[in-house]
Design a protein around this motif. Structure first.
Motif, PDB file in Angstrom:
ATOM      1  N   SER A 137       1.030  -1.230  -0.153  1.00  0.00           N
ATOM      2  CA  SER A 137       0.135   0.511  -0.221  1.00  0.00           C
ATOM      3  C   SER A 137       0.397   1.291   0.175  1.00  0.00           C
ATOM      4  CB  SER A 137      -1.033  -0.187   1.175  1.00  0.00           C
ATOM      5  OG  SER A 137      -0.041   0.662   2.656  1.00  0.00           O
ATOM      6  N   THR A 228      -0.524 -11.327  -3.581  1.00  0.00           N
ATOM      7  CA  THR A 228      -0.553 -10.382  -2.774  1.00  0.00           C
ATOM      8  C   THR A 228      -1.493  -9.174  -3.173  1.00  0.00           C
ATOM      9  OG1 THR A 228       1.730 -10.168  -4.094  1.00  0.00           O
ATOM     10  CG2 THR A 228       0.973  -7.700  -3.816  1.00  0.00           C
ATOM     11  N   ASN A 230      -2.696  -4.860  -3.583  1.00  0.00           N
ATOM     12  CA  ASN A 230      -1.884  -3.754  -3.528  1.00  0.00           C
ATOM     13  C   ASN A 230      -3.643  -2.461  -3.843  1.00  0.00           C
ATOM     14  OD1 ASN A 230       0.169  -1.668  -4.560  1.00  0.00           O
ATOM     15  ND2 ASN A 230      -0.171  -2.080  -6.054  1.00  0.00           N
ATOM     16  N   CYS A 231      -2.660  -1.566  -3.256  1.00  0.00           N
ATOM     17  CA  CYS A 231      -3.833  -0.791  -3.241  1.00  0.00           C
ATOM     18  C   CYS A 231      -3.071   0.844  -2.900  1.00  0.00           C
ATOM     19  CB  CYS A 231      -5.156  -0.741  -2.379  1.00  0.00           C
ATOM     20  SG  CYS A 231      -6.232   0.817  -2.707  1.00  0.00           S
ATOM     21  N   MET A 237       0.435   2.331  -8.407  1.00  0.00           N
ATOM     22  CA  MET A 237      -0.134   0.869  -8.407  1.00  0.00           C
ATOM     23  C   MET A 237       0.440   0.619  -9.970  1.00  0.00           C
ATOM     24  SD  MET A 237      -3.143   0.500  -6.998  1.00  0.00           S
ATOM     25  CE  MET A 237      -4.271  -0.408  -7.815  1.00  0.00           C
ATOM     26  N   ARG A 241       2.732  -3.192 -10.657  1.00  0.00           N
ATOM     27  CA  ARG A 241       2.380  -4.038 -11.818  1.00  0.00           C
ATOM     28  C   ARG A 241       3.579  -4.259 -12.412  1.00  0.00           C
ATOM     29  NH1 ARG A 241      -2.521  -1.209 -11.910  1.00  0.00           N
ATOM     30  NH2 ARG A 241      -1.592   0.154 -13.726  1.00  0.00           N
ATOM     31  N   TYR A 254      -2.360 -12.024  -7.957  1.00  0.00           N
ATOM     32  CA  TYR A 254      -2.018 -10.200  -7.868  1.00  0.00           C
ATOM     33  C   TYR A 254      -3.266 -10.355  -7.799  1.00  0.00           C
ATOM     34  CZ  TYR A 254      -1.299  -5.262  -9.058  1.00  0.00           C
ATOM     35  OH  TYR A 254      -0.847  -4.185  -8.790  1.00  0.00           O
ATOM     36  N   HIS A 255      -3.580  -8.765  -7.094  1.00  0.00           N
ATOM     37  CA  HIS A 255      -4.920  -8.282  -6.835  1.00  0.00           C
ATOM     38  C   HIS A 255      -4.373  -6.895  -6.275  1.00  0.00           C
ATOM     39  CE1 HIS A 255      -7.406 -11.399  -6.926  1.00  0.00           C
ATOM     40  NE2 HIS A 255      -6.148 -12.363  -5.643  1.00  0.00           N
ATOM     41  N   GLU A 256      -5.796  -5.413  -7.406  1.00  0.00           N
ATOM     42  CA  GLU A 256      -5.107  -4.727  -6.852  1.00  0.00           C
ATOM     43  C   GLU A 256      -6.738  -4.075  -7.228  1.00  0.00           C
ATOM     44  OE1 GLU A 256      -4.569  -2.478 -10.907  1.00  0.00           O
ATOM     45  OE2 GLU A 256      -3.491  -2.835  -9.749  1.00  0.00           O
ATOM     46  N   GLU A 257      -6.177  -2.695  -6.243  1.00  0.00           N
ATOM     47  CA  GLU A 257      -8.212  -1.728  -6.155  1.00  0.00           C
ATOM     48  C   GLU A 257      -6.897   0.115  -6.190  1.00  0.00           C
ATOM     49  OE1 GLU A 257     -12.173  -1.720  -6.223  1.00  0.00           O
ATOM     50  OE2 GLU A 257     -11.521  -0.701  -3.177  1.00  0.00           O
ATOM     51  N   SER A 258      -7.616   0.935  -6.478  1.00  0.00           N
ATOM     52  CA  SER A 258      -6.961   1.981  -6.424  1.00  0.00           C
ATOM     53  C   SER A 258      -8.467   3.012  -6.675  1.00  0.00           C
ATOM     54  CB  SER A 258      -6.548   2.255  -7.874  1.00  0.00           C
ATOM     55  OG  SER A 258      -5.875   3.785  -7.675  1.00  0.00           O
TER      56      SER A 258
END
Length: 380
Positions: A137, A228, A230-231, A237, A241, A254-258
């Motif tokens: 983060s 993983t 990730n934010c 971000m 990546r 892998y997982h993300e949010e923004s």
């Protein structure tokens, strides 16, 4: 750190849970406000009614605010854990020039009431349970990961977690002391902070600079064994990546949010910009534009307006281009603000968790991420 609180109601030990559903809006009552850093505050809410909060760690809710006479919707990740269902917290950074974050900091106090939509979002631990995690983060992107970690702590999880947070200076580390306390009580948790610069009153003695492949490999040598989450801000971000790609990490884990909802904007403005598959349907060939792209008519029954929408254009963009203002917030298929009942026609909708399967089955769409496959009629 300062804090203010309103008198708290006693919660009956045997209260029957009445949970939010996807259709619900509710009134939240602020019960406490506290400083987390010099520009970040924590806001705790209770429901005005007898509901309890039912959500997954990592999800967000949408506040429905009135700022200087303009309706403004804004999404904030829930930083509290679902294991404590009678109260809910959001943690908000004051953004220079940010309309909503500054209003929240200056106006929400204990006793304040705000309207909110039920929690949504697909960035959750349930997405991929694992024995080993890496939480990445930066800035206020720490909030969904903090909800996840608090949940794991409350449930006595034995998962191995590396929590790696990036900040500008030591004074900008969100939840710094709480993370240190949880680390002492969770033997399988390791917290690492990376700061770019010193703070006038504190010289930083830990990891310094920006995240790099070498730094990440040094901190997490078993990276490839971890799932993983990730934010953070968009540049962060993108950097993560790129780094994971250089380290040949399996992006299937892998997982993300923004969220970019706190970008400076005028009140009422729409911020800049699991897929659902549909069977083929038999429809007449639509007319094509000058460039060969099909166009369709979109009727808004309540306003009596009909607009033209290209097959490669989202319904929301077509409406705004024609001067029709629809309720919207994220423009990314995440918050659910632009949800509309579809009376007829078909769309291709690629959302990010802002609408539930049963709502799709009932004929609802998100205007911000739905492209027409035929002429449409919408209840708006």
């Amino acid at each position: 750190m300062s804090s203010t609180q309103a008198p708290r109601r006693l919660v009956p030990a045997l209260q029957s849970p009445v949970c939010w559903s996807e259709e619900d809006q509710t009134v939240l009552v602020c019960t406490a406000v506290s400083d987390v850093t010099h520009d970040v505050k924590n806001f705790v809410f209770e429901p005005e009614g007898e509901q309890v909060f039912d959500f997954e760690a990592g999800q967000f809710l949408t506040l429905m605010l009135d700022i200087d006479g303009y309706p403004v919707n804004r999404c904030y990740t829930i930083s509290s854990p679902p294991t404590r269902p009678h109260r809910l917290a959001i943690t908000v950074k004051r953004v220079l020039g940010g309309t909503v974050s500054n209003w929240v900091h200056d106006n929400i106090v204990p006793g304040s009431k705000v309207n909110a939509m039920a929690p949504l979002g697909a960035f959750t631990l349930a997405k991929q349970p694992a024995e080993k995690y890496l939480f990445l983060s930066a800035g206020s992107g720490i909030t969904p990961l903090m909800s996840m970690l608090r949940t794991m702590y409350d449930l006595g999880s034995h998962a191995d977690v590396v929590f790696l947070h990036s900040a500008r200076t030591p004074s900008d580390i969100v939840f710094r002391h709480e993370l240190a306390a949880i680390e002492m009580l969770m033997p399988n948790l390791r917290v690492v902070h990376v700061c770019e610069n010193d703070y006038p009153s504190e010289r930083w003695g830990g990891m310094r600079g920006r995240l790099s492949p070498t730094m990440l490999h040094t901190i997490v040598p078993d990276l490839h064994e971890r799932v993983t989450f990730n934010c953070g801000p968009v540049p962060y971000m993108e950097a993560v990546r790129r780094i994971l790609g250089e380290l040949e990490y399996d992006l299937g884990n892998y997982h993300e949010e923004s969220f970019t909802f706190d970008d400076p904007a005028q009140p009422g403005a729409t911020p800049p910009p699991e897929g659902v598959e549909y069977d083929e349907i038999a429809i007449a060939p639509p007319p094509a534009g000058d460039d060969g792209v099909a166009t369709y008519s979109v009727e808004f029954t309540k306003s009596g307006r009909t607009v033209t929408c290209r097959a490669d254009q989202n319904v929301l963009d077509a409406a705004l281009a024609a001067g029709i203002r629809l309720a919207s917030s994220c423009s990314q298929g995440m918050c659910g603000t632009c949800k509309l009942p579809k009376l007829s026609g078909e769309v291709e909708m690629n959302h990010n968790g802002g609408i539930r399967p049963r709502e799709v089955a009932a004929g609802k769409i998100l205007a911000c991420c739905s492209k027409p496959l035929s002429d449409l009629s919408l209840d708006a």
